[in-house]
Design a protein around this motif. Structure first.
Motif, PDB file in Angstrom:
ATOM      1  N   TYR A   4       0.702  -1.118   0.032  1.00 38.43           N
ATOM      2  CA  TYR A   4      -0.021  -0.186  -0.022  1.00 38.43           C
ATOM      3  C   TYR A   4       0.796   1.343   0.080  1.00 38.43           C
ATOM      4  O   TYR A   4       0.423   2.159  -0.769  1.00 38.43           O
ATOM      5  N   TYR A  16      -7.937  -4.130   5.144  1.00 38.79           N
ATOM      6  CA  TYR A  16      -9.214  -3.778   5.930  1.00 38.79           C
ATOM      7  C   TYR A  16     -10.020  -5.051   5.901  1.00 38.79           C
ATOM      8  O   TYR A  16     -10.640  -4.939   7.173  1.00 38.79           O
TER       9      TYR A  16
ATOM     10  N   GLU B  34     -21.100 -10.003  15.439  1.00 37.77           N
ATOM     11  CA  GLU B  34     -21.147  -8.526  15.204  1.00 37.77           C
ATOM     12  C   GLU B  34     -20.204  -8.119  14.546  1.00 37.77           C
ATOM     13  O   GLU B  34     -18.743  -8.698  14.343  1.00 37.77           O
ATOM     14  N   THR B  35     -20.493  -7.103  13.216  1.00 33.99           N
ATOM     15  CA  THR B  35     -19.712  -6.856  12.336  1.00 33.99           C
ATOM     16  C   THR B  35     -19.821  -5.266  12.337  1.00 33.99           C
ATOM     17  O   THR B  35     -20.543  -4.544  12.805  1.00 33.99           O
ATOM     18  N   ALA B  36     -18.733  -4.773  11.558  1.00 33.99           N
ATOM     19  CA  ALA B  36     -18.623  -3.365  11.488  1.00 33.99           C
ATOM     20  C   ALA B  36     -19.663  -2.892  10.539  1.00 33.99           C
ATOM     21  O   ALA B  36     -20.018  -3.606   9.560  1.00 33.99           O
ATOM     22  N   PRO B  37     -20.245  -1.715  10.735  1.00 36.50           N
ATOM     23  CA  PRO B  37     -21.163  -0.972   9.738  1.00 36.50           C
ATOM     24  C   PRO B  37     -20.601  -1.004   8.407  1.00 36.50           C
ATOM     25  O   PRO B  37     -19.582  -0.448   8.187  1.00 36.50           O
ATOM     26  N   LEU B  40     -19.691   2.272   6.606  1.00 40.67           N
ATOM     27  CA  LEU B  40     -18.125   2.815   6.806  1.00 40.67           C
ATOM     28  C   LEU B  40     -17.184   2.491   6.003  1.00 40.67           C
ATOM     29  O   LEU B  40     -16.103   3.452   5.527  1.00 40.67           O
ATOM     30  N   ASP B  41     -17.405   1.174   5.168  1.00 35.96           N
ATOM     31  CA  ASP B  41     -16.268   0.639   4.223  1.00 35.96           C
ATOM     32  C   ASP B  41     -15.851   1.589   3.125  1.00 35.96           C
ATOM     33  O   ASP B  41     -14.934   1.885   2.885  1.00 35.96           O
ATOM     34  N   ALA B  43     -16.508   4.971   2.832  1.00 37.62           N
ATOM     35  CA  ALA B  43     -15.818   6.268   3.033  1.00 37.62           C
ATOM     36  C   ALA B  43     -14.276   5.903   3.228  1.00 37.62           C
ATOM     37  O   ALA B  43     -13.141   6.458   3.016  1.00 37.62           O
ATOM     38  N   ILE B  44     -13.975   4.643   3.841  1.00 38.40           N
ATOM     39  CA  ILE B  44     -12.547   4.417   4.316  1.00 38.40           C
ATOM     40  C   ILE B  44     -11.713   3.919   3.184  1.00 38.40           C
ATOM     41  O   ILE B  44     -10.682   4.638   3.197  1.00 38.40           O
ATOM     42  N   LEU B  45     -12.273   3.026   2.296  1.00 29.55           N
ATOM     43  CA  LEU B  45     -11.604   2.394   1.229  1.00 29.55           C
ATOM     44  C   LEU B  45     -11.483   3.920   0.233  1.00 29.55           C
ATOM     45  O   LEU B  45     -10.237   3.687  -0.253  1.00 29.55           O
ATOM     46  N   ALA B  47     -11.063   6.938   1.026  1.00 32.04           N
ATOM     47  CA  ALA B  47     -10.027   7.812   1.508  1.00 32.04           C
ATOM     48  C   ALA B  47      -8.634   6.993   1.244  1.00 32.04           C
ATOM     49  O   ALA B  47      -7.634   7.736   1.199  1.00 32.04           O
ATOM     50  N   ALA B  48      -8.603   5.665   1.367  1.00 30.60           N
ATOM     51  CA  ALA B  48      -7.359   5.123   1.222  1.00 30.60           C
ATOM     52  C   ALA B  48      -6.820   5.314  -0.242  1.00 30.60           C
ATOM     53  O   ALA B  48      -5.813   5.447  -0.501  1.00 30.60           O
ATOM     54  N   ARG B  49      -7.889   5.142  -1.009  1.00 32.68           N
ATOM     55  CA  ARG B  49      -7.561   5.383  -2.503  1.00 32.68           C
ATOM     56  C   ARG B  49      -6.907   6.879  -2.958  1.00 32.68           C
ATOM     57  O   ARG B  49      -6.190   6.988  -3.819  1.00 32.68           O
ATOM     58  N   ALA B  51      -5.605   8.793  -1.035  1.00 30.64           N
ATOM     59  CA  ALA B  51      -4.345   9.105  -0.430  1.00 30.64           C
ATOM     60  C   ALA B  51      -3.191   8.381  -1.167  1.00 30.64           C
ATOM     61  O   ALA B  51      -2.076   8.872  -1.376  1.00 30.64           O
ATOM     62  N   VAL B  52      -3.557   7.491  -1.811  1.00 30.57           N
ATOM     63  CA  VAL B  52      -2.463   7.012  -2.786  1.00 30.57           C
ATOM     64  C   VAL B  52      -2.390   7.519  -4.118  1.00 30.57           C
ATOM     65  O   VAL B  52      -1.346   7.507  -4.493  1.00 30.57           O
TER      66      VAL B  52
END
Lengths: 172, 401
Positions: A4, A16, B34-37, B40-41, B43-45, B47-49, B51-52
């Motif tokens: 990454y 992730y 119990e899993t993450a909402p 949010l996936d 938004a986070i992904l 932002a990661a893209r 940033a790259v």
């Protein structure tokens, strides 16, 4: 993570997906509020994105990730003024209390009691327990993530297990 | 330790770490749903893209250490430079900015009582509860303001003279070394050029003359040496100068003694820079006439004249200004105040150094004449005087005797 850093966005997605749910559960057990846990979860992963350029492979990514999460939880404790005093490990573990023995037969109730029992652990013991269960971390890694020594982690885990065993002795 | 001997807690912990503990199993079973909402996936992904895609401009890794090292080196160099130069150090020292105010206050305080008394006499009855402000206002009215200003000016001149004296005292060791080296060099030079002067005892190199009378005795030899080699000679029958009139060990005389003759040039430069009020001696006189006059002047005491003359000029102001009220300031330098300014100028001219070519020529003469010791001494003095001068090859090969 190194991929990454070199610009491979798919590598981050892989990371992730692997750590998403354990981290969320770790945060959820820590703050016992789903909405707040979601916010913390997003903050943790945003921190990962921002700090990715400066990340160096000195430790496992898991350890670094849970250290970020741990720091967020500590900040949350400070804001909420939750008790974070160190546990007096010399105190004897409380005797088991079976308030609703008849409800233990129910499966849903059983699972809920497990979660409530974990939630009721002192914060340091709960963190050690969760870092092992959710992060799959060793004693040294837990110590690195929480900033304590290996023996302290062992002690915390011993007391956590003893307390959970006694709390859940009727359903285990 | 075998597993049988372990405490129950240890076995329980081992089971837990290995994933065999029932509590761990129960927890995993209870929490696996119990899993993450999922909202949010995205938004986070995203932002990661992003940033790259927009990598931040990163400075090279060597940038910071090199910048720190360069800053440190620069600071160290500046500090060392400042520390080596005493004049700069003096300038960098915190200035006594409150001196003038303090002097004004002192002058006012000294004048207040008399002024108040005069005011009382004139007014007759004593005014109720006179205060310091009242006294000061009386001073401004009764005492002439010009007098106060003049007094302040005189005191500031005295303080300036005192500072100059201190700075010269700090320079004394360095000047003493230069003076000793040049005295030795002049003596060696004069030994070959003027036979009668060569018999005069030259001061030992590196030993500055400790007292003013000795300075006055060695000064003629030094002056003769400097004049014989590279300038017209003074009269050979010139009488030795009488003992210097300075009897008390004044700072000016103490400074002049080790300096000797050759250090006069450096000091002359200083005099020209730091005493702009000092009028220069007429330059139309020939050097011969100047030297003849210097040797004939009974009050002149060789190389010390340059220093003592300037010191007297500077300290003389202090004497005149502070003699009635601050005798401690004037006493060490009072005798030196009697020397004249033109004599200092002439003396510093007389000790002007010779060009390096003359030194080289003289060293060669000594070497070729077989006086290796003298040639070596002169070469050492030359190196001390002109450390940056590139010696000819034949002199570089000159070995110590």
């Amino acid at each position: 993570m190194q991929r990454y850093q070199r610009g491979d966005a798919a590598a981050f997605e892989s990371l992730y997906r692997r750590h998403r749910d354990p981290v969320f559960r770790y945060l959820l057990r820590g703050c016992s509020n789903r909405e707040r846990a979601s916010e913390l979860f997003q903050e943790v992963w945003m921190s990962v994105v921002k700090s990715a350029a400066a990340w160096e492979p000195r430790a496992k990514f898991t350890t670094w990730l849970y250290r970020l999460a741990h720091n967020r939880l500590v900040d949350e404790y400070r804001l909420a003024r939750l008790p974070t005093d160190p546990i007096d490990d010399e105190l004897p573990v409380a005797a088991p209390e079976h308030e609703q023995p008849e409800a233990a037969a129910s499966g849903a109730q059983r699972l809920r009691r497990v979660l409530v029992a974990v939630q009721g652990l002192p914060s340091e013991q709960r963190e050690a327990f969760l870092l092992k269960e959710e992060g799959g971390m060793s004693l040294e890694e837990i110590g690195t993530a929480t900033g304590v020594g290996r023996e302290t982690v062992k002690s915390r885990l011993r007391y956590a297990l003893a307390k959970l065993r006694q709390e859940l002795s009727d359903v285990l | 330790m075998s597993s049988d001997r372990k405490m129950p807690d240890d076995r329980e912990l081992e089971d837990f770490l290995a994933g065999r503990h029932p509590v761990g199993k129960a927890y995993r079973e209870a929490s696996e749903h119990e899993t993450a909402p999922p909202e949010l996936d995205a938004a986070i992904l995203t932002a990661a893209r992003e940033a790259v895609r927009t990598p931040r401009a990163r400075r090279p890794r060597w940038f910071q250490p090199v910048a720190v090292a360069a800053t440190l080196a620069l600071s160290l160099g500046v500090l060392l430079n400042i520390w080596r130069d005493p004049e700069t150090r003096e300038q960098m020292a915190p200035a006594e900015s409150s001196d003038l105010d303090r002097m004004k206050t002192e002058v006012l305080e000294e004048r207040v009582p008399s002024a108040v008394v005069e005011a009382k006499k004139e007014a007759g009855p004593v005014p109720p509860e006179p205060t310091a402000d009242a006294g000061a206002s009386v001073v401004t009215q009764s005492a002439p303001a010009q007098e106060v200003e003049a007094e302040i000016e005189r005191r500031s001149d005295a303080v300036a003279a005192r500072r100059e004296s201190k700075s010269l005292q700090r320079d004394e060791p360095r000047k003493a070394k230069e003076g000793a080296a040049m005295n030795s060099a002049d003596a060696v030079l004069s030994a070959g050029a003027a036979a009668p002067k060569a018999q005069a005892p030259a001061p030992a190199p590196g030993k500055p003359e400790p007292s003013p009378p000795k300075a006055s005795q060695s000064a003629p030899a030094a002056s003769a040496g400097s004049s014989s080699g590279f300038a017209p000679e003074p009269p050979a029958a010139a009488p030795p100068p009488p003992p210097a009139p300075i009897t008390a060990p004044s700072p000016g005389a103490q400074r002049a003694a080790p300096l000797g003759a050759a250090a006069g040039r450096t000091f002359d430069d200083r005099v020209e820079q730091q005493a702009p009020r000092q009028e220069k001696a007429p330059r139309d006189e020939s050097k011969d006439a100047k030297r003849a006059r210097d040797f004939a002047a009974p009050s002149m005491s060789g190389g010390s004249g340059a220093r003592s003359g300037v010191a007297s000029e500077e300290d003389g102001t202090a004497t005149g200004a502070l003699a009635p009220r601050a005798p401690s300031v004037t006493s060490p330098v009072a005798p030196a105040a009697k020397s004249s300014q033109p004599e200092a100028e002439a003396d510093s001219d007389r000790f002007a150094p010779a060009p390096p070519e003359d030194w080289i020529r003289r060293i060669r003469e000594l070497r070729d004449g077989g006086d290796i010791t003298a040639a070596w001494r002169l070469l050492e003095s030359f190196r001390a005087r002109y450390p940056d001068y590139v010696l000819p090859k034949d002199l570089r090969e000159l070995q110590p005797p």
